[in-house]
Design a protein around this motif. Sequence first.
Motif, PDB file in Angstrom:
ATOM      1  N   ARG A   1       0.854  -1.184   0.007  1.00 47.68           N
ATOM      2  CA  ARG A   1       0.015  -0.229   0.060  1.00 47.68           C
ATOM      3  C   ARG A   1       0.800   1.038  -0.086  1.00 47.68           C
ATOM      4  N   THR A   2       0.491   2.158  -0.806  1.00 46.77           N
ATOM      5  CA  THR A   2       1.281   3.408  -1.082  1.00 46.77           C
ATOM      6  C   THR A   2       0.448   4.545  -0.691  1.00 46.77           C
ATOM      7  N   TYR A   3       1.441   5.839  -0.111  1.00 50.12           N
ATOM      8  CA  TYR A   3       0.446   6.999  -0.182  1.00 50.12           C
ATOM      9  C   TYR A   3       1.436   8.185  -0.615  1.00 50.12           C
ATOM     10  N   GLU A   4       0.975   8.648  -1.597  1.00 47.06           N
ATOM     11  CA  GLU A   4       1.429   9.893  -2.141  1.00 47.06           C
ATOM     12  C   GLU A   4       1.275  11.273  -2.018  1.00 47.06           C
ATOM     13  N   TRP A   5       1.981  12.095  -1.619  1.00 48.25           N
ATOM     14  CA  TRP A   5       1.452  13.554  -1.465  1.00 48.25           C
ATOM     15  C   TRP A   5       2.260  14.568  -2.069  1.00 48.25           C
ATOM     16  N   SER A   6       1.825  15.598  -2.243  1.00 50.51           N
ATOM     17  CA  SER A   6       2.440  16.987  -3.127  1.00 50.51           C
ATOM     18  C   SER A   6       3.676  17.335  -2.058  1.00 50.51           C
ATOM     19  N   ALA A   7       4.513  17.854  -2.986  1.00 47.09           N
ATOM     20  CA  ALA A   7       5.948  18.268  -2.224  1.00 47.09           C
ATOM     21  C   ALA A   7       5.822  19.187  -1.550  1.00 47.09           C
ATOM     22  N   GLY A   8       4.861  20.216  -1.531  1.00 50.59           N
ATOM     23  CA  GLY A   8       4.932  21.370  -0.472  1.00 50.59           C
ATOM     24  C   GLY A   8       4.207  21.152   0.646  1.00 50.59           C
ATOM     25  N   ASN A   9       3.516  19.899   1.041  1.00 49.73           N
ATOM     26  CA  ASN A   9       2.703  19.628   2.197  1.00 49.73           C
ATOM     27  C   ASN A   9       3.402  18.731   2.900  1.00 49.73           C
ATOM     28  N   GLY A  10       3.025  18.347   4.148  1.00 53.34           N
ATOM     29  CA  GLY A  10       3.568  17.447   5.019  1.00 53.34           C
ATOM     30  C   GLY A  10       2.221  16.280   5.204  1.00 53.34           C
TER      31      GLY A  10
ATOM     32  N   ARG B   1       0.371  13.399   8.198  1.00 51.74           N
ATOM     33  CA  ARG B   1       0.345  12.913   9.549  1.00 51.74           C
ATOM     34  C   ARG B   1       0.097  11.473   9.198  1.00 51.74           C
ATOM     35  N   ILE B   2       0.896  10.581  10.095  1.00 51.05           N
ATOM     36  CA  ILE B   2       0.605   9.168  10.196  1.00 51.05           C
ATOM     37  C   ILE B   2       0.271   8.669  11.421  1.00 51.05           C
ATOM     38  N   GLY B   3      -0.762   7.680  11.288  1.00 47.02           N
ATOM     39  CA  GLY B   3      -1.164   7.218  12.746  1.00 47.02           C
ATOM     40  C   GLY B   3      -2.465   6.302  12.406  1.00 47.02           C
ATOM     41  N   ARG B   4      -2.679   5.809  13.486  1.00 51.00           N
ATOM     42  CA  ARG B   4      -4.047   4.777  13.596  1.00 51.00           C
ATOM     43  C   ARG B   4      -5.342   5.543  13.552  1.00 51.00           C
ATOM     44  N   ASN B   5      -5.152   6.750  14.025  1.00 47.94           N
ATOM     45  CA  ASN B   5      -6.533   7.597  13.949  1.00 47.94           C
ATOM     46  C   ASN B   5      -7.222   7.958  12.436  1.00 47.94           C
ATOM     47  N   SER B   6      -8.470   7.930  12.169  1.00 42.60           N
ATOM     48  CA  SER B   6      -8.705   8.111  10.984  1.00 42.60           C
ATOM     49  C   SER B   6      -8.862   9.688  10.433  1.00 42.60           C
ATOM     50  N   ALA B   7      -8.018  10.558  11.507  1.00 42.55           N
ATOM     51  CA  ALA B   7      -8.018  11.971  11.067  1.00 42.55           C
ATOM     52  C   ALA B   7      -6.725  12.128  10.429  1.00 42.55           C
ATOM     53  N   ASN B   8      -5.687  11.067  10.321  1.00 44.19           N
ATOM     54  CA  ASN B   8      -4.389  11.400   9.739  1.00 44.19           C
ATOM     55  C   ASN B   8      -4.587  11.384   8.400  1.00 44.19           C
ATOM     56  N   ASP B   9      -3.673  11.652   7.533  1.00 43.02           N
ATOM     57  CA  ASP B   9      -3.506  11.566   6.288  1.00 43.02           C
ATOM     58  C   ASP B   9      -3.308  10.205   5.655  1.00 43.02           C
ATOM     59  N   PHE B  10      -2.362   9.460   6.362  1.00 36.13           N
ATOM     60  CA  PHE B  10      -1.882   8.197   6.080  1.00 36.13           C
ATOM     61  C   PHE B  10      -2.171   7.217   7.204  1.00 36.13           C
ATOM     62  N   VAL B  11      -3.552   6.412   7.159  1.00 33.53           N
ATOM     63  CA  VAL B  11      -3.883   5.758   8.297  1.00 33.53           C
ATOM     64  C   VAL B  11      -3.325   4.322   8.116  1.00 33.53           C
ATOM     65  N   ILE B  12      -2.821   4.163   9.358  1.00 31.70           N
ATOM     66  CA  ILE B  12      -2.392   2.475   9.259  1.00 31.70           C
ATOM     67  C   ILE B  12      -2.926   1.804  10.355  1.00 31.70           C
ATOM     68  N   ALA B  13      -3.840   1.200  10.002  1.00 32.88           N
ATOM     69  CA  ALA B  13      -4.821   0.057  10.981  1.00 32.88           C
ATOM     70  C   ALA B  13      -3.866  -0.880  11.800  1.00 32.88           C
ATOM     71  N   ASN B  14      -2.917  -0.608  12.400  1.00 33.94           N
ATOM     72  CA  ASN B  14      -2.401  -1.660  13.131  1.00 33.94           C
ATOM     73  C   ASN B  14      -2.002  -1.275  14.712  1.00 33.94           C
ATOM     74  N   ALA B  15      -2.123  -2.230  15.594  1.00 35.09           N
ATOM     75  CA  ALA B  15      -2.190  -2.038  17.130  1.00 35.09           C
ATOM     76  C   ALA B  15      -0.822  -1.478  17.465  1.00 35.09           C
ATOM     77  N   SER B  16       0.175  -1.535  16.705  1.00 31.66           N
ATOM     78  CA  SER B  16       1.540  -1.128  17.198  1.00 31.66           C
ATOM     79  C   SER B  16       1.736   0.410  16.880  1.00 31.66           C
ATOM     80  N   VAL B  17       0.886   0.915  16.025  1.00 34.88           N
ATOM     81  CA  VAL B  17       0.942   2.158  15.600  1.00 34.88           C
ATOM     82  C   VAL B  17       0.163   3.126  16.444  1.00 34.88           C
ATOM     83  N   SER B  18       0.673   4.386  17.123  1.00 31.66           N
ATOM     84  CA  SER B  18      -0.027   5.144  17.714  1.00 31.66           C
ATOM     85  C   SER B  18      -1.229   5.893  16.965  1.00 31.66           C
TER      86      SER B  18
END
Length: 169
Positions: free
Chosen positions: A14-23, A25-42
């Motif tokens: 699974r890949t996530y791409e984003w535009s060069a000017g933006n950052g 957010r990565i995490g388990r919550n659905s509010a993140n840009d890149f959501v990783i549904a794994n218990a070891s991810v905060s």
Amino acid sequence: MPSITILNGEETGRTYEWSAGNGIRIGRNSANDFVIANASVSGEHCIIEPCDGGWRIKDNDSTNGTRVNDQRISMAMLHRNDVIAFGDIVASIRGEDVPESEPSNVESIESIPRTTIVMRPSDATTRPVDGFKKKSESKKLFNVIITLSVIAIIALGALLIVKLFGSNA
């Protein structure tokens, strides 16, 4: 365009791409840009943001930590093909907008100095070290001593027999 690709777990590939000017957010919550549904991810595990010269990653005090190339970090610069671990999930960062790693100080393998060690097989005609005799010489001397001892015992035995039986006659 930078991208992150998951390298293990249920979401491998699974890949996530984003535009060069933006950052992102990565995490388990659905509010993140890149959501990783794994218990070891905060819930809000980390962020990747642009900075002078490329991209940096910041850990958001995640429970299981963020590692870049197997080094736990609180913040680090990212380079193309770096391996990032979010808890147990491992991913790689790629893209033309992600700078390559800095070259090492060694220009090429040919520039590394080499030492050649030449080893010769031992020569059977070498002189023994003082105080030590060759095994075969020691064995010969031992055999001579044993043989002389046996001859002496036999001679003494014969003399004893002659003396005992010679006096009775």
